[in-house]
Scaffold this active site. Structure first.
Site, PDB file in Angstrom:
ATOM      1  CE  LYS A 161      -1.727   1.639   4.054  1.00  0.00           C
ATOM      2  NZ  LYS A 161      -1.486   3.063   4.350  1.00  0.00           N
ATOM      3  CG  ASN A 162       2.237   2.686   3.559  1.00  0.00           C
ATOM      4  OD1 ASN A 162       1.071   2.957   3.274  1.00  0.00           O
ATOM      5  ND2 ASN A 162       2.651   2.492   4.793  1.00  0.00           N
TER       6      ASN A 162
ATOM      7  NE  ARG B 158      -1.764  12.175   7.549  1.00  0.00           N
ATOM      8  CZ  ARG B 158      -2.296  13.247   8.122  1.00  0.00           C
ATOM      9  NH1 ARG B 158      -3.558  13.249   8.454  1.00  0.00           N
ATOM     10  NH2 ARG B 158      -1.573  14.308   8.330  1.00  0.00           N
TER      11      ARG B 158
ATOM     12  CB  CYS C 271      -4.410  11.292  11.386  1.00  0.00           C
ATOM     13  SG  CYS C 271      -4.070   9.542  11.428  1.00  0.00           S
TER      14      CYS C 271
ATOM     15  NE  ARG D 187       0.104  10.365   9.747  1.00  0.00           N
ATOM     16  CZ  ARG D 187      -0.347   9.335   9.024  1.00  0.00           C
ATOM     17  NH1 ARG D 187      -1.506   8.787   9.296  1.00  0.00           N
ATOM     18  NH2 ARG D 187       0.362   8.882   8.006  1.00  0.00           N
TER      19      ARG D 187
ATOM     20  CG  ASP E 124       3.262   1.635   9.530  1.00  0.00           C
ATOM     21  OD1 ASP E 124       3.455   1.863   8.326  1.00  0.00           O
ATOM     22  OD2 ASP E 124       2.925   2.520  10.346  1.00  0.00           O
TER      23      ASP E 124
ATOM     24  CB  ILE F 135       7.083   7.190  14.529  1.00  0.00           C
ATOM     25  CG1 ILE F 135       8.324   6.293  14.459  1.00  0.00           C
ATOM     26  CG2 ILE F 135       6.799   7.885  13.206  1.00  0.00           C
ATOM     27  CD1 ILE F 135       9.597   6.984  14.039  1.00  0.00           C
TER      28      ILE F 135
ATOM     29  NE  ARG G  90      -7.292   4.436   5.197  1.00  0.00           N
ATOM     30  CZ  ARG G  90      -6.854   5.625   5.536  1.00  0.00           C
ATOM     31  NH1 ARG G  90      -7.239   6.173   6.664  1.00  0.00           N
ATOM     32  NH2 ARG G  90      -6.011   6.285   4.768  1.00  0.00           N
TER      33      ARG G  90
END
Ligand code: EPZ
Length: 418
Positions: A22-23, A92, A116, A121, A304, A326, A396
């Site tokens: 996804k990223n 975003r 978020c 962020r 993540d 983070i 998502r």
């Protein structure tokens, strides 16, 4: 809305294949703005965020074919230069269109993403970098208005390592006049994948994957074909699922070298990890040993994977200290994990997890993408039944996760929430 029903206690076994990242896919889709023509993107995961990115590109005038594994994106005739609030608030990462629109059209109007669940962020570093390249940036009515005749190369030093900021400036710089140097750049594999497609398009980039990236601007880029890298967080989630159930699984189409920090921590916890070509075997121990975790920019332990590893630690022998460095609010899965009988105390950005013998299934609620995954992992390890609601968060970032887990022997099904 859907929910997942999980009957825990099964040891996972068998084979599972990881989908595209996804990223990596999101910025790669957006990079096609820079390359007029028919771009073909392969190994695309079927996710809500991909569909949102398709909507963003269509709102700019792109013509898109397909929304499964192969997506063709024709950006020959882009007409718009605006990413509206309703799209940006849904995802975003849509703010990444700023740089490419500025580079191609000299103007862009993009909604500020707003807050978020996991943190504020902000995108201040994106905007500071674009100004360094010569853009005029004004903020009004919740929108970023950006203008630039032609972007000019510059040295940019990021105060903090930012994945999106590095991607934004990388895409803005590839057709800027002269050389751009990104210092303290993020080093995530997804950035290397983005640099790979940009290079195929004709960009001149050195150092992607290191903390200093040099870009020499070129006048134009060509449309190309590119296959998205495997999703390292999905892969890490399945590795953790094998660990938490004491299972023995084989994971296909993954890059083990993208997950060094996780692999070392899972091995410290007693998990056996071996690999041959792109198949990785993961065998969970009888009892997990507790480990301490500090999330860090890549190649450190990925934020993540923090929620997922915390679920694993809830049944480990001993106590584990997990610090989230983070994002400022990424412990929302804790209150839901407590409903399984976990023993977790949070103080600031640190959670202390004392392992319990057994979790007991309960109705719980997903709050964000990776928190949803951690609740599923806890459900797999619990006795009796767990119900996870609000799984639109999950959709998502995970492609048909319940089907993939069922394929590994989990008793899990998706039902309509009454
Ligand atoms: C990307 O988000 C990922 N999303 C996130 O994955 C991931 O958690 C994050 O990188 C960190 O690895 C995508 O790639 C689409 P950052 P991004 O900019 O780019 C601060 C998931 O679950 N910051 O590296 O938004 C920021 O507040 C998602 O798949 C500024 O202060 O993350 C954060 O504290 C969640 N100013 C830190 O930097 C800025 O201008 C890292 O953020 C930009 C960031």
């Amino acid at each position: 809305m859907d929910k997942l029903i999980i009957k825990g206690g099964k040891k996972l076994a068998g084979d599972v294949t990881v989908s595209g990242s996804k990223n990596a896919a999101l910025p790669i889709f957006i990079s096609t703005i820079l390359a007029p023509g028919m771009n073909e993107i392969q190994n695309v995961p079927f996710l809500r965020d991909i569909n949102t990115t398709i909507k963003v590109l269509e709102s700019l005038g792109a013509e898109i074919q397909g929304n499964g594994n192969i997506v063709r994106i024709d950006t020959s005739r882009l007409s718009g230069h605006e990413a509206t609030y309703d799209l940006v608030k849904t995802m975003r990462a849509s703010v990444l269109v700023l740089g490419p629109l500025l580079a191609r059209f000299g103007k862009a109007r993009v909604s500020l993403p707003g807050g978020c669940a996991i943190g504020a962020r902000p995108i201040n570093l994106h905007l500071k970098g674009l100004e360094a390249l010569g853009a005029d940036i004004t903020l009004e009515h919740g929108y970023v208005e950006a203008r630039a005749r032609r972007l000019k190369g510059a040295r940019i030093n990021f105060d903090i390592s930012t994945v999106g900021g590095t991607e934004q400036l990388l895409m803005a710089a590839v057709t800027a006049k002269g050389e751009t140097v990104l210092e303290n750049a993020a080093r995530e594999p997804e950035i290397v994948d983005l640099a790979d497609i940009l290079t195929k398009m004709g960009a001149r980039i050195e150092g992607a994957g290191t903390d200093t990236i040099r870009i020499n601007g070129v006048s134009e880029l060509q449309a190309v074909t590119h296959s998205v890298m495997p999703d390292r967080i999905e892969a890490g989630t399945f590795m953790t699922a094998a660990a938490i159930t004491g299972g023995d699984i084989r994971i296909h189409n993954m890059r083990l070298d993208h997950l060094d920090a996780l692999v070392f921590k899972l091995q410290d916890a007693g998990v056996e990890i071996t690999h041959k070509d792109d198949v990785v075997r993961v065998k969970g121990p009888k009892r997990i040993k507790s480990i301490n975790i500090k999330t860090r920019p890549y190649p450190g332990f990925p934020t993540d994977m923090q929620a997922q590893i915390m679920a694993l630690m809830t049944i480990a022998e001993g106590a584990s200290v997990i610090s989230e460095n983070i994002f400022e609010n990424r412990f929302m899965h804790v209150s839901e994990l407590l409903r399984f009988g976990a023993d977790i105390i949070v103080e600031g950005n640190t959670a202390t997890v004392k392992g319990v013998k057994k979790l007991s299934g309960a109705p719980v609620m997903a709050t964000d993408l990776r928190a949803s995954a951690s609740l599923i992992l806890a459900g797999l390890a619990s006795d009796n039944t767990t119900e996870v609601s609000r799984i639109y968060h999950l959709d998502r970032g995970y492609e048909a996760i319940e089907k993939k887990l069922a394929g590994l022997g989990a008793e899990i099904k998706r039902v309509k929430e009454d």
